[in-house]
Each structure stands twice: as C-alpha cells, then as structure tokens.
Design a protein around this motif. Sequence first.
Motif, PDB file in Angstrom:
ATOM      1  N   ASN A 104       0.807  -1.068   0.201  1.00 51.42           N
ATOM      2  CA  ASN A 104       0.047   0.126   0.050  1.00 51.42           C
ATOM      3  C   ASN A 104       0.937   1.454  -0.037  1.00 51.42           C
ATOM      4  O   ASN A 104       2.047   1.196   0.524  1.00 51.42           O
ATOM      5  CB  ASN A 104      -0.830  -0.231   1.172  1.00 51.42           C
TER       6      ASN A 104
ATOM      7  N   HIS B 207       0.669   2.019  10.095  1.00 55.44           N
ATOM      8  CA  HIS B 207       1.313   0.241  10.944  1.00 55.44           C
ATOM      9  C   HIS B 207       1.692  -0.315  10.387  1.00 55.44           C
ATOM     10  O   HIS B 207       2.434   0.400   9.402  1.00 55.44           O
ATOM     11  CB  HIS B 207      -0.628  -0.150  11.759  1.00 55.44           C
TER      12      HIS B 207
ATOM     13  N   ASP C 113       2.551  -5.181   4.404  1.00 57.26           N
ATOM     14  CA  ASP C 113       1.761  -4.196   3.576  1.00 57.26           C
ATOM     15  C   ASP C 113       2.061  -3.214   3.347  1.00 57.26           C
ATOM     16  O   ASP C 113       1.742  -2.377   2.193  1.00 57.26           O
ATOM     17  CB  ASP C 113       0.853  -4.549   2.924  1.00 57.26           C
ATOM     18  N   HIS C 114       1.978  -2.103   4.811  1.00 55.74           N
ATOM     19  CA  HIS C 114       2.321  -0.730   5.067  1.00 55.74           C
ATOM     20  C   HIS C 114       3.618  -0.184   5.178  1.00 55.74           C
ATOM     21  O   HIS C 114       4.367   1.068   5.330  1.00 55.74           O
ATOM     22  CB  HIS C 114       1.188  -0.076   6.145  1.00 55.74           C
TER      23      HIS C 114
ATOM     24  N   ASP D  72      -7.086  -0.415   6.911  1.00 55.59           N
ATOM     25  CA  ASP D  72      -6.918  -2.079   7.670  1.00 55.59           C
ATOM     26  C   ASP D  72      -7.719  -1.512   8.680  1.00 55.59           C
ATOM     27  O   ASP D  72      -7.493  -0.998   9.438  1.00 55.59           O
ATOM     28  CB  ASP D  72      -5.205  -1.913   7.291  1.00 55.59           C
TER      29      ASP D  72
ATOM     30  N   HIS E 237     -10.265  -7.476   8.750  1.00 56.16           N
ATOM     31  CA  HIS E 237     -10.448  -6.659   7.382  1.00 56.16           C
ATOM     32  C   HIS E 237     -11.442  -6.479   7.141  1.00 56.16           C
ATOM     33  O   HIS E 237     -12.616  -7.402   7.375  1.00 56.16           O
ATOM     34  CB  HIS E 237      -9.707  -7.117   6.498  1.00 56.16           C
TER      35      HIS E 237
ATOM     36  N   HIS F 231      -7.807  -1.797  -0.860  1.00 59.20           N
ATOM     37  CA  HIS F 231      -7.175  -3.412  -0.216  1.00 59.20           C
ATOM     38  C   HIS F 231      -7.752  -4.360  -0.481  1.00 59.20           C
ATOM     39  O   HIS F 231      -7.585  -5.114   0.512  1.00 59.20           O
ATOM     40  CB  HIS F 231      -7.011  -3.312   1.818  1.00 59.20           C
TER      41      HIS F 231
HETATM   42 ZN    ZN Z   1      -2.790  -3.718   5.044  1.00 59.38          ZN
END
Ligand code: ZN
Length: 265
Positions: free
Chosen positions: A13, A56, A60-61, A143, A192, A217
């Motif tokens: 992301n 966070h 993926d971030h 998220d 999620h 997402h």
């Molecule tokens: Zn994520």
Amino acid sequence: MRICILGSGSSGNATLIVAGDTRVLVDCGLSAKETVRRIREVGEDPGRLSGLVITHEHGDHARGLSAISKTLDVPVYVSDATFDACALGERGKKIQRAEAISSSQDFEIGSLKFHPFSIPHDAADPFAFTVESAGAKLGMAVDLGYFNALAAEHFRGADALIIEANHEVEMLRACTFYPWSLKQRILGRHGHTSNDEVARYLREDFDGRAEYIVLAHLSQNTNHPDLARLAALQALEARGPLFARGSERRVSIARYDGPGAWIEL
Ligand SMILES: [Zn+2]
Ligand SMILES: [Zn+2]
C-alpha cells in the motif's frame, strides 16, 4: 488537494497526497524501487516528498520504510509504538524521524492537516485518518476490522473516502489455500473489512457527501472488483436517489498492480 493511490492490497500500500508544495506519501508497502517508479509514473518528483506517514507496522504498509527513508531522505511520521513494532534494529537508528506522532493527536505536514484516529486492527498502534487542506477533506481507512462509530464520525463531511473492501465473506470461507487461523484473523473484529461491512457502513453511517468513494485493499484471492463495487452501489441505491446520484461514477476500485487516476478535490 490531489490524491493518487500508487498501489493498494496485501502486495503493498502507498498513497500520494499533494497540496501545493506539500507532498506526502502515506505508507510504503512496496519496495523503494517500485515506489519511486510509481511516483514518477504519476508525474511527481520522488525527490520532493515532504514526509512519509506510516499507519501501522504490517509489511504491506511498512515494508519499504528503511529503504525509502534512506533513498529519498524523507522525514518519517510514525508513532513510537509502530516504530518499535517495525523491529528495524540497527537500520532503524538511521531513519530520519520527524517528531513522533500518535494515533490520537492531530499533526501537520506543510499545508496538510492530519487527524488520525485509532481503529480496530491487530497491530501495535494502527490509525486511520482524515486529512484536510484548503477546505477539502479526505478520509482514509484501509486496514480495519469494521467501521466503528469513531470512523463514521471522522468521515462525516469528507469529499473523498478511501475505504477497505478486503474480501467477499463467502469467497474467503471457500478459499482452499488459506488456513483456518488466517480466515479467523481476517474475519475477526480486528481483521479486515468485507464487502458486506462496506455496504453496511454506506447504508447506515455514510453522510452521502463524498464525490469519490474508492474501495481499496481488495484481496486478489478472496474478492473480485465487480462484487465489491456492486455491494457499494446497491447500498447507495438502498439509501434513495440522493445517495445513489452519480454512484456509477463516484465508486471506483483501487488497483494493486499500479497507480490509479488522480483524485482532485
Ligand atoms: Zn494492509
Ligand atoms: Zn494491517
């Protein structure tokens, strides 16, 4: 304010938010090289970022955090808890951190005013946020287990929303290669957001204002863009003509494999 989602999904992301001379990258779940490539692809100069905000520590971030902060020499806005959870070790000491932010305290980067708020998600100190500049307001939460009252409250008055539509519940349940524990995590209140939950939010809490509703997402394994979009469109239709106006145009899907179109507020 202009917004471009460079990529969204479990593969990474990153979102670019620009206002005047201020350019902020929110999250860096792509590799540094790919992030730089995509920033250039949308016509911006990666060397002129004002800040990098980390929501966070999930890979993926935050995967590209240490490489990007080094390559682009950009101040990083991250809470202490999230920074510690990133477990960067020695590399972490070299990261140029701006003053520590917290998930409950407003902060500014140039002409962008960020209002973060805590969200139900299984990370150390995760936050979603709204960001405002010159009267325009974006709300972003990609998220989270579900849209709680706090998120709904913050999102009121937003001109654009980027919200998570991670999975279609039946597709997730039927997925043969996800272990049971992963399914439980995703479906949990700190996991999620499903298409159904997005639809519930739009039916029950959305104030109808946003001209742009970007579903983000999306899981490549347990969702399909058409299903996510249909759930959102049906929810807006269920609210009546005022909410359904132009919904075909208003609702879009964020891509995982490349940047989307610029949103201009
Ligand atoms: Zn994520
Ligand atoms: Zn996460």
